[in-house]
Design a protein around this motif. Structure first.
Motif, PDB file in Angstrom:
ATOM      1  N   MET A   1       0.848  -1.199   0.000  1.00  0.00           N
ATOM      2  CA  MET A   1       0.000   0.000   0.000  1.00  0.00           C
ATOM      3  C   MET A   1       0.880   1.244   0.000  1.00  0.00           C
ATOM      4  O   MET A   1       1.737   1.400   0.886  1.00  0.00           O
ATOM      5  N   ASN A   2       0.695   2.126  -0.972  1.00  0.00           N
ATOM      6  CA  ASN A   2       1.497   3.346  -1.006  1.00  0.00           C
ATOM      7  C   ASN A   2       0.878   4.416  -0.112  1.00  0.00           C
ATOM      8  O   ASN A   2      -0.232   4.265   0.417  1.00  0.00           O
ATOM      9  N   TYR A   3       1.611   5.517   0.044  1.00  0.00           N
ATOM     10  CA  TYR A   3       1.207   6.559   0.984  1.00  0.00           C
ATOM     11  C   TYR A   3      -0.113   7.200   0.580  1.00  0.00           C
ATOM     12  O   TYR A   3      -0.962   7.502   1.427  1.00  0.00           O
ATOM     13  N   ARG A  63       8.440  -9.974   6.591  1.00  0.00           N
ATOM     14  CA  ARG A  63       8.597  -8.769   5.781  1.00  0.00           C
ATOM     15  C   ARG A  63       9.211  -7.608   6.561  1.00  0.00           C
ATOM     16  O   ARG A  63       9.803  -6.697   5.976  1.00  0.00           O
ATOM     17  N   GLU A 335      -3.424 -10.160   2.440  1.00  0.00           N
ATOM     18  CA  GLU A 335      -3.380  -8.768   1.967  1.00  0.00           C
ATOM     19  C   GLU A 335      -3.515  -7.789   3.130  1.00  0.00           C
ATOM     20  O   GLU A 335      -2.842  -6.741   3.158  1.00  0.00           O
ATOM     21  N   HIS A 338      -0.236  -7.657   5.033  1.00  0.00           N
ATOM     22  CA  HIS A 338       0.749  -6.908   4.265  1.00  0.00           C
ATOM     23  C   HIS A 338       0.488  -5.401   4.348  1.00  0.00           C
ATOM     24  O   HIS A 338       1.431  -4.599   4.422  1.00  0.00           O
ATOM     25  N   ALA A 339      -0.770  -5.015   4.340  1.00  0.00           N
ATOM     26  CA  ALA A 339      -1.106  -3.594   4.425  1.00  0.00           C
ATOM     27  C   ALA A 339      -0.634  -3.006   5.752  1.00  0.00           C
ATOM     28  O   ALA A 339      -0.106  -1.883   5.800  1.00  0.00           O
ATOM     29  N   GLN A 341       1.821  -4.192   7.606  1.00  0.00           N
ATOM     30  CA  GLN A 341       3.291  -4.180   7.576  1.00  0.00           C
ATOM     31  C   GLN A 341       3.819  -3.025   6.731  1.00  0.00           C
ATOM     32  O   GLN A 341       4.877  -2.449   7.037  1.00  0.00           O
ATOM     33  N   ASP A 342       3.085  -2.669   5.688  1.00  0.00           N
ATOM     34  CA  ASP A 342       3.502  -1.548   4.838  1.00  0.00           C
ATOM     35  C   ASP A 342       3.598  -0.244   5.627  1.00  0.00           C
ATOM     36  O   ASP A 342       4.414   0.633   5.307  1.00  0.00           O
ATOM     37  N   LEU A 345       6.936  -0.271   7.195  1.00  0.00           N
ATOM     38  CA  LEU A 345       7.996  -0.169   6.206  1.00  0.00           C
ATOM     39  C   LEU A 345       8.068   1.206   5.558  1.00  0.00           C
ATOM     40  O   LEU A 345       9.067   1.568   4.951  1.00  0.00           O
ATOM     41  N   SER A 346       7.003   1.986   5.693  1.00  0.00           N
ATOM     42  CA  SER A 346       6.928   3.294   5.033  1.00  0.00           C
ATOM     43  C   SER A 346       7.839   4.316   5.720  1.00  0.00           C
ATOM     44  O   SER A 346       7.757   4.533   6.934  1.00  0.00           O
TER      45      SER A 346
END
Length: 352
Positions: A1-3, A63, A335, A338-339, A341-342, A345-346
């Motif tokens: 997922m991007n910002y 991740r 999914e 992962h979202a 975790q994103d 990671l951001s």
């Protein structure tokens, strides 16, 4: 997922959560997660080399490996909430192997579940993902229902099945809390002797913590003090519910408080309330992982990401999220993990 997608998902709360500046506890006072967390924090502690190795194993899987943050899949609801109620939305998880598969596919740092679930699959998976064995539970088959954590196995048994860590719950404020505190402290001492890390579910539980229509079980002052007690009995990591309000001590009129707890040390912003929890974890020396909460259906992704943003910006160490992931189709559960975790990671989401 991007910002940009994250901002859209947070909706009206995006500005409040992503741009908030904390003026209670300065971030400079906190021991923040990072790649060197074990060296920086635990190397100087009384934990033996085996504990250091297992802590590093937790921080080096999935991740989020090497980030200092944790994403843990916990599934003990088969006992805590009955198996039927927990797994009816997705009967796949009556088989505990699918719990471990979800943690692996979801890129989690570890999987936390029961003696039975991990025991059946230890030789197949103990070397593939860190195990966290939940050693006590509240079972719901006693009538009338009572809320009392009891031991379901021994620390030695957890070590024999290859666990990297043990997890336990204390219901702080309950009638049985003194016994639970003594039992868990002894269990954590033994776990450290054997080289396993320790994680404490620091939950509050007392009917008096509900005053009228207001539930103070998630008040920052009560949960913060529960965290402080948890770190005191050698919990390496604290699991706590996200705070939703404050002022539990004053509303219930018990224990001791200081007016600065509700002015200088916290505001109504959820990031500031969560930072108060972090501060009570010895300023982050014991990492705070907030729980993901129960599944609400369509809003699960939004709520999970929101919790992750609050936890990270407050100085927390990650999420321990179960029902929102396993009570849905397997792929969608992956999914969602992962979202979350994103968020960690951001580089765009920083400490407040």
């Amino acid at each position: 997922m991007n910002y940009e997608n994250l901002v859209a998902l947070l909706g009206q709360e995006a500005e409040e959560l992503l741009l908030h500046e904390c003026h209670t506890f300065s971030s400079e006072l906190l021991h923040l997660p990072g790649p060197d967390f074990v060296d920086r924090i635990f190397m100087q502690s009384d934990r033996n080399p085996q504990v250091l190795r297992n802590l590093q194993q937790l921080y080096s899987h999935g991740r989020l490996a090497g980030s200092g943050y944790l994403s843990v899949l916990p599934v003990d609801q088969g006992i805590e909430h009955t198996a039927g109620a927990s797994f009816a939305p997705n009967p796949l998880y009556f088989d505990p192997e699918n719990i471990i598969k979800l943690a692996l596919e979801g890129g989690c740092n570890a999987v936390a579940t029961t003696f039975g679930g991990l025991g059946f699959l230890a030789r197949k998976y103990a070397h593939k993902i860190p195990f966290i064995v939940k050693i006590n539970h509240n079972e719901l088959l006693t009538y009338p229902t009572k809320y009392n954590q009891i031991m379901f196995g021994s620390v030695n048994e957890a070590w024999n099945l290859g666990a990297a860590a043990v997890g336990a719950t204390v219901y702080f404020g309950s009638e049985e809390s003194n016994r639970q505190l003594v039992e868990v402290a002894a269990a954590f001492e033994r776990a450290h002797e054997l080289g396993m890390a320790t994680i404490l579910w620091c939950y509050t539980r007392n009917n008096a913590f509900k005053q009228g229509d207001t539930d103070y079980h998630t008040a920052a002052d009560l949960t913060g003090q529960a965290n402080h007690l948890g770190v005191t009995i050698h919990a390496d990591i604290i699991k706590q519910k996200l705070p939703e309000l404050n002022g539990g001590f004053t509303a219930i009129n018990f224990s001791k408080s200081d007016k600065r707890m509700y002015t200088e040390l916290a505001t109504d912003n959820p990031i500031d309330l969560t930072r108060y929890q972090v501060a009570n974890c010895y300023m982050g020396r014991a990492g705070l992982i907030n729980s993901g909460g129960g599944s609400e259906g369509e809003t699960d992704l939004q709520e999970a990401v929101r919790t992750a943003v609050i936890n990270k910006r407050a100085g927390g160490m990650g999420l321990i999220l179960g029902r929102r992931a396993f009570q849905r189709e397997f792929k969608k559960g992956v999914e969602l993990l992962h979202a979350v975790q994103d968020v960690y990671l951001s580089k765009d989401i920083t400490i407040a």
